[in-house]
Every structure is written in structure tokens, then in C-alpha cells.
Write an enzyme that holds these catalytic residues in place. Structure first.
Site, PDB file in Angstrom:
ATOM      1  N   ASN A 128      -1.829  13.271   4.778  1.00 39.12           N
ATOM      2  CA  ASN A 128      -2.755  13.759   5.801  1.00 39.12           C
ATOM      3  C   ASN A 128      -2.604  13.072   7.156  1.00 39.12           C
ATOM      4  O   ASN A 128      -3.593  12.844   7.858  1.00 39.12           O
ATOM      5  CB  ASN A 128      -4.209  13.637   5.316  1.00 39.12           C
ATOM      6  CG  ASN A 128      -4.444  14.402   4.025  1.00 39.12           C
ATOM      7  OD1 ASN A 128      -4.105  15.569   3.934  1.00 39.12           O
ATOM      8  ND2 ASN A 128      -5.002  13.725   3.030  1.00 39.12           N
ATOM      9  N   TYR A 143      -7.609  17.262  -1.245  1.00 41.50           N
ATOM     10  CA  TYR A 143      -6.481  17.880  -0.550  1.00 41.50           C
ATOM     11  C   TYR A 143      -5.365  18.142  -1.544  1.00 41.50           C
ATOM     12  O   TYR A 143      -5.372  17.617  -2.672  1.00 41.50           O
ATOM     13  CB  TYR A 143      -5.988  16.994   0.597  1.00 41.50           C
ATOM     14  CG  TYR A 143      -5.518  15.620   0.176  1.00 41.50           C
ATOM     15  CD1 TYR A 143      -4.182  15.372  -0.136  1.00 41.50           C
ATOM     16  CD2 TYR A 143      -6.410  14.551   0.088  1.00 41.50           C
ATOM     17  CE1 TYR A 143      -3.754  14.110  -0.525  1.00 41.50           C
ATOM     18  CE2 TYR A 143      -5.994  13.291  -0.299  1.00 41.50           C
ATOM     19  CZ  TYR A 143      -4.666  13.071  -0.607  1.00 41.50           C
ATOM     20  OH  TYR A 143      -4.251  11.823  -0.999  1.00 41.50           O
ATOM     21  N   ARG A 159     -10.183   0.251  -5.634  1.00 46.50           N
ATOM     22  CA  ARG A 159     -10.408   0.744  -4.279  1.00 46.50           C
ATOM     23  C   ARG A 159     -11.725   1.499  -4.217  1.00 46.50           C
ATOM     24  O   ARG A 159     -12.028   2.290  -5.118  1.00 46.50           O
ATOM     25  CB  ARG A 159      -9.279   1.667  -3.846  1.00 46.50           C
ATOM     26  CG  ARG A 159      -9.254   1.956  -2.343  1.00 46.50           C
ATOM     27  CD  ARG A 159      -8.216   2.993  -1.988  1.00 46.50           C
ATOM     28  NE  ARG A 159      -7.807   2.882  -0.579  1.00 46.50           N
ATOM     29  CZ  ARG A 159      -7.188   3.829   0.107  1.00 46.50           C
ATOM     30  NH1 ARG A 159      -6.891   4.976  -0.484  1.00 46.50           N
ATOM     31  NH2 ARG A 159      -6.859   3.639   1.368  1.00 46.50           N
ATOM     32  N   ASP A 185       2.134   2.795   3.390  1.00 46.31           N
ATOM     33  CA  ASP A 185       1.241   3.942   3.199  1.00 46.31           C
ATOM     34  C   ASP A 185       2.030   5.177   2.760  1.00 46.31           C
ATOM     35  O   ASP A 185       1.533   6.304   2.830  1.00 46.31           O
ATOM     36  CB  ASP A 185       0.405   4.243   4.446  1.00 46.31           C
ATOM     37  CG  ASP A 185      -0.753   5.205   4.164  1.00 46.31           C
ATOM     38  OD1 ASP A 185      -1.252   5.203   3.025  1.00 46.31           O
ATOM     39  OD2 ASP A 185      -1.140   5.953   5.073  1.00 46.31           O
ATOM     40  N   HIS A 187       0.844  -1.200   0.000  1.00 47.60           N
ATOM     41  CA  HIS A 187       0.000   0.000   0.000  1.00 47.60           C
ATOM     42  C   HIS A 187       0.874   1.243   0.000  1.00 47.60           C
ATOM     43  O   HIS A 187       1.459   1.613   1.026  1.00 47.60           O
ATOM     44  CB  HIS A 187      -0.942   0.028   1.204  1.00 47.60           C
ATOM     45  CG  HIS A 187      -2.028   1.045   1.076  1.00 47.60           C
ATOM     46  ND1 HIS A 187      -3.318   0.716   0.728  1.00 47.60           N
ATOM     47  CD2 HIS A 187      -2.014   2.400   1.217  1.00 47.60           C
ATOM     48  CE1 HIS A 187      -4.057   1.808   0.670  1.00 47.60           C
ATOM     49  NE2 HIS A 187      -3.277   2.856   0.967  1.00 47.60           N
ATOM     50  N   CYS A 188       0.952   1.897  -1.150  1.00 44.90           N
ATOM     51  CA  CYS A 188       1.705   3.143  -1.276  1.00 44.90           C
ATOM     52  C   CYS A 188       1.081   3.954  -2.412  1.00 44.90           C
ATOM     53  O   CYS A 188       0.212   3.472  -3.137  1.00 44.90           O
ATOM     54  CB  CYS A 188       3.185   2.880  -1.538  1.00 44.90           C
ATOM     55  SG  CYS A 188       3.504   1.823  -2.975  1.00 44.90           S
ATOM     56  N   HIS A 189       1.516   5.208  -2.539  1.00 41.94           N
ATOM     57  CA  HIS A 189       0.913   6.120  -3.509  1.00 41.94           C
ATOM     58  C   HIS A 189       1.986   6.865  -4.297  1.00 41.94           C
ATOM     59  O   HIS A 189       3.126   7.007  -3.846  1.00 41.94           O
ATOM     60  CB  HIS A 189       0.036   7.160  -2.805  1.00 41.94           C
ATOM     61  CG  HIS A 189      -0.999   6.594  -1.900  1.00 41.94           C
ATOM     62  ND1 HIS A 189      -2.155   6.005  -2.363  1.00 41.94           N
ATOM     63  CD2 HIS A 189      -1.065   6.527  -0.542  1.00 41.94           C
ATOM     64  CE1 HIS A 189      -2.890   5.608  -1.335  1.00 41.94           C
ATOM     65  NE2 HIS A 189      -2.239   5.904  -0.219  1.00 41.94           N
ATOM     66  N   HIS A 200      -5.748  -0.685   5.893  1.00 40.04           N
ATOM     67  CA  HIS A 200      -5.353  -0.038   7.150  1.00 40.04           C
ATOM     68  C   HIS A 200      -6.090  -0.592   8.372  1.00 40.04           C
ATOM     69  O   HIS A 200      -6.492   0.162   9.265  1.00 40.04           O
ATOM     70  CB  HIS A 200      -5.590   1.465   7.064  1.00 40.04           C
ATOM     71  CG  HIS A 200      -4.899   2.146   5.919  1.00 40.04           C
ATOM     72  ND1 HIS A 200      -3.723   1.695   5.367  1.00 40.04           N
ATOM     73  CD2 HIS A 200      -5.243   3.266   5.200  1.00 40.04           C
ATOM     74  CE1 HIS A 200      -3.357   2.505   4.378  1.00 40.04           C
ATOM     75  NE2 HIS A 200      -4.270   3.452   4.251  1.00 40.04           N
ATOM     76  N   ARG A 246     -14.315  12.442   4.229  1.00 36.70           N
ATOM     77  CA  ARG A 246     -13.447  13.573   3.888  1.00 36.70           C
ATOM     78  C   ARG A 246     -12.833  13.433   2.495  1.00 36.70           C
ATOM     79  O   ARG A 246     -12.274  14.392   1.958  1.00 36.70           O
ATOM     80  CB  ARG A 246     -12.343  13.729   4.929  1.00 36.70           C
ATOM     81  CG  ARG A 246     -11.433  12.517   5.039  1.00 36.70           C
ATOM     82  CD  ARG A 246     -10.388  12.713   6.122  1.00 36.70           C
ATOM     83  NE  ARG A 246      -9.533  11.555   6.274  1.00 36.70           N
ATOM     84  CZ  ARG A 246      -8.561  11.215   5.454  1.00 36.70           C
ATOM     85  NH1 ARG A 246      -8.316  11.950   4.387  1.00 36.70           N
ATOM     86  NH2 ARG A 246      -7.824  10.135   5.670  1.00 36.70           N
TER      87      ARG A 246
END
Length: 300
Positions: free
Chosen positions: A258, A55, A130, A253, A37-39, A187, A136
């Protein structure tokens, strides 16, 4: 007469950049270990962020991600499309095509996504979708919309990752166990650790694990109420890993959008030894499980 004053515009949250100088982990990871899990964010001048993003992220390119993984000893990764990019997968596709043996992807789709786009994503190495249930980050899909999204990916056998938080793991229990696809809870369902490891949220999460649902042992820094070294969240992750190591994954992550306090990725890697102390089970969580779920058997 002058016009009435307009409503004030709420500023978007600005996500802090990741720690630029994480420690090198003391824990040596097995070959082909995977960050599940990463971006990737942008860079914005190449892959612009949509105007309606939830955001403002920092620029974290595919090269930044690879350098971080090289430092941490992670050879593979499942790159999850960020809400900051919405349904424009240009940056994700660029990364998957640059590192086809190293990366797989998870997409964000809507019921209006064209089947041809899903086919293109699959050819590039996307192996999951996903769905967001975090207010939010935007409106959650309705039951009908969720069914439509699952029907788009069902022909490819993708997994479906649910981003939920708190009581949602109880309220959505029946949905989470009945998608008809490999189902992953991101998570650790972001349970509220104030309710305790024997509370209703954790009990529901453990029951889902017993029914065949997968869980990502990621974001201990987000869940912890204690701060580094996140002992309370590590205890939850260790409990889940001991219960069903064959259906647990681990992820950084990175770049931690955030978060309240930016974690050190080297510290997060070292915590794996506490979460999964058995070496054989650790290999399962870091290597075998992501290879099965994300189709790392060969180049896409």
C-alpha cells in the site's frame, strides 16, 4: 415492490507487487545483517487470505523473501505478520520452520488468542507481538485489550511493536513507555514530516527513545514528502540513529504494501550509509540490536 437497492460495497484496496528488478546495492553490509521489518504474503492458494482482510496483497512467498534478501546482502530477518493474514499465522510459521537460523517472527494476537497458540508461536521463533493503531487496518485495541495481549506474551519476554501514525506518538506517549516489555515503534511512528524535525511529533519520538523505547528506521519512502532519495525522511532516521544507535533497528518493509510509489530495495539499502555513517554504529543497528531483540543467539 422490488427491494430497495443495497448499499454499494467499497472495493478493497489492491496492493501493488514489489519492484521485480531492484538494483544490487553498492553498500556491502556486515555479516549477519538483519532486515528487522518485512512481510510474507501467501501464496494465497496455499495460505488463503481471510475474507475480512483490509486489502488484497500480492503473493510474496518465503522463497521470494529469501531471494530478495540474498540480493540485498541480508542474512537475517524479522518477519512481521501482516494484517492481510490477520491472526492466521500459517504462512509465518511455515517460513520460520523453513529457515530457523535465518528468520524470527512478530505475531498479531487478540485477547482471545489461546495461551497454547502463543507457546507454539514461541517454539517456532516468534519473538514479538504487533499492535495496530492504524484505522485503515482495523479497529485498535482498547486499553483493556492491550493489557490482555501484553499479558499473553509477558511470560516469554517478547517485544511489543506499535504501529502508529502521526499525533498518536504524542497522544500515546505514556502507554508507549510503560508496557513493561521491550517496546518498539514501527516506521519511526510514521510522523508527519510537514511538522518538521523540531515539531511535537518528532520531539515525542525522541523523548521515547531516551526513555528506553526502540525505533525502527524503516519506511523512509512512506514518510518522505519529497520522493526518492527520500532526503527528508533520511534526515529524521539519521537524527534518531545518532541519538541512540543502541536502540535503533533498520528494515526494508518489503514487499511495501500500500505504498504510493514502489521503492527500489537496493536504493533503500544504500541509504543506510547516510542514515548510519559510522561503521561501528551501523553494525549495532544491523546486527547486534536485532540479535538482542529477536533472540538470534541460536536456533529457537
Amino acid at each position: 415492490m422490488p427491494p430497495p437497492p443495497s448499499e454499494p460495497v467499497s472495493p478493497r484496496r489492491v496492493a501493488a507487487p514489489p519492484d521485480p528488478h531492484p538494483k544490487a546495492p553498492d553498500l556491502r553490509l556486515p555479516p549477519r545483517s538483519c532486515d528487522a521489518h518485512c512481510h510474507i504474503f501467501g501464496p494465497g492458494h496455499v495460505f488463503p487470505f481471510p475474507d475480512d482482510r483490509a486489502y488484497d496483497p500480492p503473493d510474496v512467498s518465503k522463497e521470494d523473501l529469501r531471494r530478495r534478501h540474498d540480493l540485498l546482502g541480508l542474512e537475517r530477518a524479522i518477519v512481521v505478520q501482516s494484517a492481510a493474514h490477520g491472526t492466521d499465522h500459517s504462512a509465518l510459521l511455515d517460513a520460520l520452520r523453513a529457515f530457523p537460523d535465518r528468520y524470527r517472527g512478530v505475531a498479531l494476537l487478540t485477547p482471545r488468542t489461546a495461551p497454547g497458540e502463543v507457546a507454539e508461536l514461541h517454539r517456532a521463533g516468534v519473538r514479538g507481538v504487533r499492535v495496530q493503531f492504524m484505522p485503515r487496518l482495523g479497529a485498535a485495541p482498547t486499553p483493556a485489550e492491550l493489557r490482555a495481549i501484553l499479558d499473553l506474551v509477558r511470560p516469554y519476554g517478547w517485544h511489543v511493536a506499535f504501529h502508529i501514525g502521526g499525533d498518536a506518538v504524542v497522544e500515546m506517549f505514556d502507554t508507549l513507555r510503560s508496557t513493561g516489555l521491550p517496546t518498539v515503534i514501527d516506521h519511526m511512528a510514521r510522523v508527519d514530516l510537514a511538522t518538521g524535525l523540531d515539531g511535537e511529533q518528532v520531539r515525542a519520538l525522541r523523548r521515547l527513545l531516551d526513555t528506553g523505547v526502540w525505533v525502527k528506521l524503516s519506511a523512509v519512502d512512506r514518510l518522505s514528502r519529497q520522493g526518492p532519495p527520500y532526503a527528508d525522511a533520511v534526515e529524521l532516521a539519521r537524527l534518531l540513529a545518532a541519538q541512540a544507535p543502541e536502540r535503533c533497528l533498520w528494515g526494508t518493509d518489503f514487499p511495501h504494501p500500500n505504498v504510493r510509489e514502489m521503492p527500489d530495495d537496493g536504493v533503500l539499502v544504500d541509504l543506510i550509509e547516510r542514515i548510519v555513517p559510522d561503521e561501528k554504529a551501523r553494525h549495532r543497528v544491523l546486527v547486534a540490536n536485532p540479535a538482542e531483540l529477536a533472540d538470534f543467539g541460536g536456533a529457537p
